[in-house]
Design a protein around this motif. Structure first.
Motif, mmCIF file in Angstrom:
data_model
loop_
_atom_site.group_PDB
_atom_site.id
_atom_site.type_symbol
_atom_site.label_atom_id
_atom_site.label_comp_id
_atom_site.label_asym_id
_atom_site.label_seq_id
_atom_site.Cartn_x
_atom_site.Cartn_y
_atom_site.Cartn_z
ATOM 1 N N ALA A 261 33.021 3.064 -5.165
ATOM 2 C CA ALA A 261 31.646 3.535 -4.946
ATOM 3 C C ALA A 261 30.689 2.360 -4.786
ATOM 4 C CB ALA A 261 31.205 4.413 -6.118
ATOM 5 N N ASP A 262 30.960 1.243 -5.470
ATOM 6 C CA ASP A 262 30.105 0.063 -5.393
ATOM 7 C C ASP A 262 30.958 -1.172 -5.621
ATOM 8 O OD1 ASP A 262 28.263 -1.937 -5.546
ATOM 9 O OD2 ASP A 262 27.039 -1.044 -7.122
ATOM 10 N N PRO A 263 31.454 -1.821 -4.541
ATOM 11 C CA PRO A 263 32.346 -2.980 -4.687
ATOM 12 C C PRO A 263 31.738 -4.129 -5.483
ATOM 13 C CG PRO A 263 32.419 -2.142 -2.435
ATOM 14 C CD PRO A 263 31.300 -1.406 -3.132
ATOM 15 N N ALA A 264 30.410 -4.218 -5.552
ATOM 16 C CA ALA A 264 29.771 -5.291 -6.304
ATOM 17 C C ALA A 264 30.043 -5.190 -7.799
ATOM 18 C CB ALA A 264 28.259 -5.286 -6.054
ATOM 19 N N LEU A 265 30.560 -4.051 -8.257
ATOM 20 C CA LEU A 265 30.862 -3.870 -9.676
ATOM 21 C C LEU A 265 32.040 -4.718 -10.134
ATOM 22 C CD1 LEU A 265 30.445 0.006 -10.023
ATOM 23 C CD2 LEU A 265 28.949 -1.764 -10.966
ATOM 24 N N ALA A 266 32.782 -5.309 -9.184
ATOM 25 C CA ALA A 266 33.907 -6.169 -9.573
ATOM 26 C C ALA A 266 33.436 -7.284 -10.500
ATOM 27 C CB ALA A 266 34.580 -6.744 -8.332
ATOM 28 N N GLU A 267 32.275 -7.871 -10.204
ATOM 29 C CA GLU A 267 31.767 -8.940 -11.055
ATOM 30 C C GLU A 267 31.488 -8.448 -12.461
ATOM 31 O OE1 GLU A 267 27.897 -11.859 -11.309
ATOM 32 O OE2 GLU A 267 28.848 -11.561 -9.348
ATOM 33 N N LEU A 268 30.918 -7.244 -12.571
ATOM 34 C CA LEU A 268 30.661 -6.680 -13.898
ATOM 35 C C LEU A 268 31.967 -6.463 -14.645
ATOM 36 C CD1 LEU A 268 28.716 -5.415 -15.984
ATOM 37 C CD2 LEU A 268 29.009 -3.233 -14.783
ATOM 38 N N ALA A 269 33.002 -5.985 -13.951
ATOM 39 C CA ALA A 269 34.297 -5.750 -14.595
ATOM 40 C C ALA A 269 34.881 -7.043 -15.149
ATOM 41 C CB ALA A 269 35.267 -5.112 -13.600
#
Length: 333
Positions: A261-269
């Motif tokens: 849904a939001d690939p930028a969440l990889a950094e948060l993970a």
């Protein structure tokens, strides 16, 4: 002042009613000034402590059973990473003046459930009142055979870097559970949202890995402040570097759905924290046995890279890019 406040139990009745049932033999019935631990001959005691403050480490409106669970879980996670078998814990709880018996009953239930599951009974502590927010502090004690505690300092060039379970669920779960939900949360179904929120509220300490790590790992620590940030701490302690393939970092199905849904969440993970998984290293010759023994304990271990020479130097491979400077770890200050 409400009738319930007027009729609340005093300190000694409160301890007898809610916390004495959680005590083990070393707690001496919680009627003395101290507890007692008797480590076996040839064993050493491992000690860890964590404090949790309402509004900082959890939401004040979080379920009290989950708060009790998490308060102990974060300590058990540290013991597991050291290869230590839990033996007992002490609890200091500073209750705000509007506390209720219903809240304390649920808190003690969640705390006691994990204490029983982990074989880590209450052995003492303190209960006070505070005009400030609810504040909890737990000190937990574990034992290891003499000289066998798994330190952060043992990683060597050539060792394989591994991580338990899945990464990113806690940080994503905080966003799902929090009051200001980002737009990507709507893309998840109810089961996915529930899974992530529960991973934040009730982390699963990997105490089943303690003996496995003790026997086969060269270094270990728990992932509490983010995988990349905690990896940096381990590398610094060991005076080594690493090559990490971010594409191999294990993600749960709900976490993958969030990243779709939001690939930028990889950094948060990679950086968000609250996973309470185990990050460890092991020599090549130990990896097969380590992974197999962990699987038998019901906890998967995934290889994500290798230790190299060069203190603190990290090279990230895969499609992912290293998070921007300053965002690699949760900071308590």
């Amino acid at each position: 002042m409400s009738d319930e406040t007027c009729q609340r139990p005093g300190e000694f009745e409160l301890i007898a009613r809610y916390f004495a049932p959680l005590a083990g033999p070393g707690g001496l019935g919680l009627i003395d000034d101290a507890g007692l631990l008797r480590p076996g001959r040839g064993y050493e005691v491992v000690v860890t402590a964590d404090a949790l403050v309402a509004g900082v480490h959890f939401f004040p409106v979080d379920p009290p059973a989950a708060i009790g669970w998490k308060a102990l879980a974060v300590n058990l996670s540290d013991l597991a990473a050291k290869g230590a078998k839990p033996e007992g814990f002490v609890l200091t709880i500073a209750l705000p003046r509007d506390w209720t018996e219903a809240w304390l009953d649920a808190f003690a239930e969640g705390l006691g459930r994990l204490a029983k599951d982990a074989g880590c009974p209450l052995i003492g502590g303190d209960t006070v009142s505070t005009p400030g927010p609810l504040t909890l502090s737990i000190t937990a004690f574990g034992v290891v055979p003499a000289g066998r505690m798994v330190r952060r300092t043992g990683a060597k060039p050539g060792d394989v870097v591994l991580v338990s379970g899945t990464i990113g669920d806690g940080a994503l779960g905080l966003k799902v559970h929090g009051p200001d939900q980002p737009g990507w949360v709507a893309a998840l179904d109810a089961q996915e949202r529930g899974f992530l929120a529960d991973r934040y509220l009730r982390p699963q300490p990997r105490h089943a890995l303690a003996k496995v790590l003790q026997q086969h790992a060269s270094a270990a620590m728990d992932v509490s402040d983010g995988l990349i940030g905690d990896l940096g701490k381990l590398l610094k302690a060991s005076g080594v570097g690493a090559e990490i393939d971010l594409d191999t970092v294990p993600l749960s199905a709900p976490a993958r759905a969030a990243l779709m849904a939001d690939p930028a969440l990889a950094e948060l993970a990679w950086t968000g924290g609250d996973d309470y998984e185990i990050l460890c290293t092991a020599p090549d010759g130990e990896v097969f046995t380590l992974v197999g023994a962990a699987a038998e304990a019901g906890i998967p271990l995934t290889a994500i890279g290798r230790i190299v020479a060069g203190p603190g130097a990290v090279r990230y491979g895969g499609k992912g890019e290293r998070p921007a400077s300053g965002s690699s770890s949760y900071s308590h200050f």
